[in-house]
Motif scaffolding. Structure first.
Motif, PDB file in Angstrom:
ATOM      1  N   GLN A   1       0.846  -1.192   0.000  1.00  0.00           N
ATOM      2  CA  GLN A   1       0.000   0.000   0.000  1.00  0.00           C
ATOM      3  C   GLN A   1       0.875   1.233   0.000  1.00  0.00           C
ATOM      4  OE1 GLN A   1      -2.880   0.185   3.200  1.00  0.00           O
ATOM      5  NE2 GLN A   1      -4.185   1.561   2.026  1.00  0.00           N
ATOM      6  N   ALA A   2       0.766   2.004  -1.062  1.00  0.00           N
ATOM      7  CA  ALA A   2       1.480   3.271  -1.170  1.00  0.00           C
ATOM      8  C   ALA A   2       0.614   4.373  -0.557  1.00  0.00           C
ATOM      9  CB  ALA A   2       1.789   3.575  -2.622  1.00  0.00           C
ATOM     10  N   PRO A   3       1.225   5.480  -0.151  1.00  0.00           N
ATOM     11  CA  PRO A   3       0.449   6.575   0.458  1.00  0.00           C
ATOM     12  C   PRO A   3      -0.682   7.042  -0.445  1.00  0.00           C
ATOM     13  CG  PRO A   3       2.781   6.944   0.768  1.00  0.00           C
ATOM     14  CD  PRO A   3       2.657   5.764  -0.159  1.00  0.00           C
ATOM     15  N   GLY A   4      -1.871   7.130   0.108  1.00  0.00           N
ATOM     16  CA  GLY A   4      -3.019   7.624  -0.637  1.00  0.00           C
ATOM     17  C   GLY A   4      -3.613   6.635  -1.622  1.00  0.00           C
ATOM     18  N   LYS A   5      -3.120   5.389  -1.607  1.00  0.00           N
ATOM     19  CA  LYS A   5      -3.615   4.392  -2.551  1.00  0.00           C
ATOM     20  C   LYS A   5      -4.172   3.187  -1.817  1.00  0.00           C
ATOM     21  CE  LYS A   5      -0.553   5.689  -6.352  1.00  0.00           C
ATOM     22  NZ  LYS A   5       0.395   5.192  -7.392  1.00  0.00           N
ATOM     23  N   GLU A   6      -4.884   2.345  -2.557  1.00  0.00           N
ATOM     24  CA  GLU A   6      -5.431   1.140  -1.980  1.00  0.00           C
ATOM     25  C   GLU A   6      -4.341   0.082  -1.812  1.00  0.00           C
ATOM     26  OE1 GLU A   6      -9.982   1.482  -3.782  1.00  0.00           O
ATOM     27  OE2 GLU A   6      -8.650  -0.120  -4.438  1.00  0.00           O
ATOM     28  N   ARG A   7      -4.671  -0.908  -0.985  1.00  0.00           N
ATOM     29  CA  ARG A   7      -3.762  -2.023  -0.808  1.00  0.00           C
ATOM     30  C   ARG A   7      -3.855  -2.935  -2.039  1.00  0.00           C
ATOM     31  NH1 ARG A   7      -3.643  -4.911   4.969  1.00  0.00           N
ATOM     32  NH2 ARG A   7      -3.382  -2.705   5.451  1.00  0.00           N
ATOM     33  N   ASP A   8      -2.715  -3.190  -2.661  1.00  0.00           N
ATOM     34  CA  ASP A   8      -2.680  -3.938  -3.905  1.00  0.00           C
ATOM     35  C   ASP A   8      -1.954  -5.270  -3.751  1.00  0.00           C
ATOM     36  OD1 ASP A   8      -2.088  -0.905  -5.781  1.00  0.00           O
ATOM     37  OD2 ASP A   8      -3.988  -1.933  -5.378  1.00  0.00           O
ATOM     38  N   PHE A   9      -2.387  -6.222  -4.534  1.00  0.00           N
ATOM     39  CA  PHE A   9      -1.753  -7.541  -4.565  1.00  0.00           C
ATOM     40  C   PHE A   9      -0.356  -7.445  -5.181  1.00  0.00           C
ATOM     41  CE2 PHE A   9      -1.303 -12.008  -4.985  1.00  0.00           C
ATOM     42  CZ  PHE A   9      -0.766 -12.245  -6.237  1.00  0.00           C
ATOM     43  N   VAL A  10       0.580  -8.213  -4.615  1.00  0.00           N
ATOM     44  CA  VAL A  10       1.929  -8.290  -5.174  1.00  0.00           C
ATOM     45  C   VAL A  10       2.242  -9.715  -5.619  1.00  0.00           C
ATOM     46  CG1 VAL A  10       4.396  -8.001  -4.711  1.00  0.00           C
ATOM     47  CG2 VAL A  10       2.745  -6.383  -3.734  1.00  0.00           C
ATOM     48  N   ALA A  11       2.093 -10.679  -4.701  1.00  0.00           N
ATOM     49  CA  ALA A  11       2.457 -12.059  -5.008  1.00  0.00           C
ATOM     50  C   ALA A  11       1.752 -12.996  -4.034  1.00  0.00           C
ATOM     51  CB  ALA A  11       3.969 -12.258  -4.934  1.00  0.00           C
ATOM     52  N   ALA A  12       1.586 -14.243  -4.455  1.00  0.00           N
ATOM     53  CA  ALA A  12       0.997 -15.257  -3.590  1.00  0.00           C
ATOM     54  C   ALA A  12       1.621 -16.604  -3.894  1.00  0.00           C
ATOM     55  CB  ALA A  12      -0.512 -15.308  -3.770  1.00  0.00           C
ATOM     56  N   ILE A  13       1.557 -17.491  -2.915  1.00  0.00           N
ATOM     57  CA  ILE A  13       2.158 -18.818  -3.059  1.00  0.00           C
ATOM     58  C   ILE A  13       1.260 -19.841  -2.386  1.00  0.00           C
ATOM     59  CG2 ILE A  13       3.558 -18.535  -0.960  1.00  0.00           C
ATOM     60  CD1 ILE A  13       5.825 -20.033  -2.480  1.00  0.00           C
ATOM     61  N   ASN A  14       1.133 -21.015  -2.999  1.00  0.00           N
ATOM     62  CA  ASN A  14       0.283 -22.041  -2.396  1.00  0.00           C
ATOM     63  C   ASN A  14       1.001 -22.732  -1.258  1.00  0.00           C
ATOM     64  OD1 ASN A  14       2.111 -23.573  -3.910  1.00  0.00           O
ATOM     65  ND2 ASN A  14       0.573 -25.139  -4.385  1.00  0.00           N
ATOM     66  N   TRP A  15       0.307 -23.661  -0.590  1.00  0.00           N
ATOM     67  CA  TRP A  15       0.860 -24.230   0.631  1.00  0.00           C
ATOM     68  C   TRP A  15       2.117 -25.048   0.387  1.00  0.00           C
ATOM     69  CZ3 TRP A  15       1.289 -29.485   1.715  1.00  0.00           C
ATOM     70  CH2 TRP A  15       0.637 -30.342   0.825  1.00  0.00           C
ATOM     71  N   ARG A  16       2.209 -25.670  -0.797  1.00  0.00           N
ATOM     72  CA  ARG A  16       3.386 -26.487  -1.072  1.00  0.00           C
ATOM     73  C   ARG A  16       4.540 -25.687  -1.652  1.00  0.00           C
ATOM     74  NH1 ARG A  16       1.235 -31.651  -4.397  1.00  0.00           N
ATOM     75  NH2 ARG A  16       0.540 -29.935  -5.724  1.00  0.00           N
ATOM     76  N   GLY A  17       4.233 -24.472  -2.110  1.00  0.00           N
ATOM     77  CA  GLY A  17       5.284 -23.641  -2.678  1.00  0.00           C
ATOM     78  C   GLY A  17       5.558 -23.877  -4.136  1.00  0.00           C
TER      79      GLY A  17
END
Length: 122
Positions: A39-55
């Motif tokens: 989340q940058a100042p004045g902006k919404e929280r944005d997705f960056v990356a995700a990983i499943n349980w096994r990687g």
């Protein structure tokens, strides 16, 4: 009680690297997908990356593909975000999150860390 604790943020020059860590407590961490948001100042929280349980399955927002790498060590209950070739537009507070399914939507994550500041100077 589930607790996520991020670390590794800081100030870096453009082109530099940082490695964020997120340690999880109070949950069987290895069973659940994990995500990083920012989340940058004045902006919404944005997705960056995700990983499943096994990687073995990862998702990235287009703007970080080829520069950021998400990984996890279930034995250490920790997820990482390696950030290379950083740009000033990557400046934000970075949050890790834990949810029940691999997702790019913040509302589908149940637990959040307190955030760590990343500042990239030009």
């Amino acid at each position: 009680q589930v607790q996520l604790v991020e670390s590794g943020g800081g100030l870096v020059q453009a082109g530099g690297s940082l490695r964020l860590s997120c340690a999880a407590f109070g949950r069987t961490f290895s069973y659940y997908p994990m995500g990083w948001f920012r989340q940058a100042p004045g902006k919404e929280r944005d997705f960056v990356a995700a990983i499943n349980w096994r990687g073995d399955i990862t998702n990235y927002v287009d703007s970080v593909k080829g520069r950021f790498t998400i990984s996890r060590d279930n034995a250490k209950n920790t997820v990482y975000l390696q950030m290379n070739s950083l740009k000033p537009e990557d400046t934000a507070v970075y949050y890790c999150a834990s949810g029940d399914k691999l997702s790019m939507k913040s509302e589908e994550y149940d637990y959040w860390g307190q955030g760590t500041q990343v500042t990239v100077s030009s």
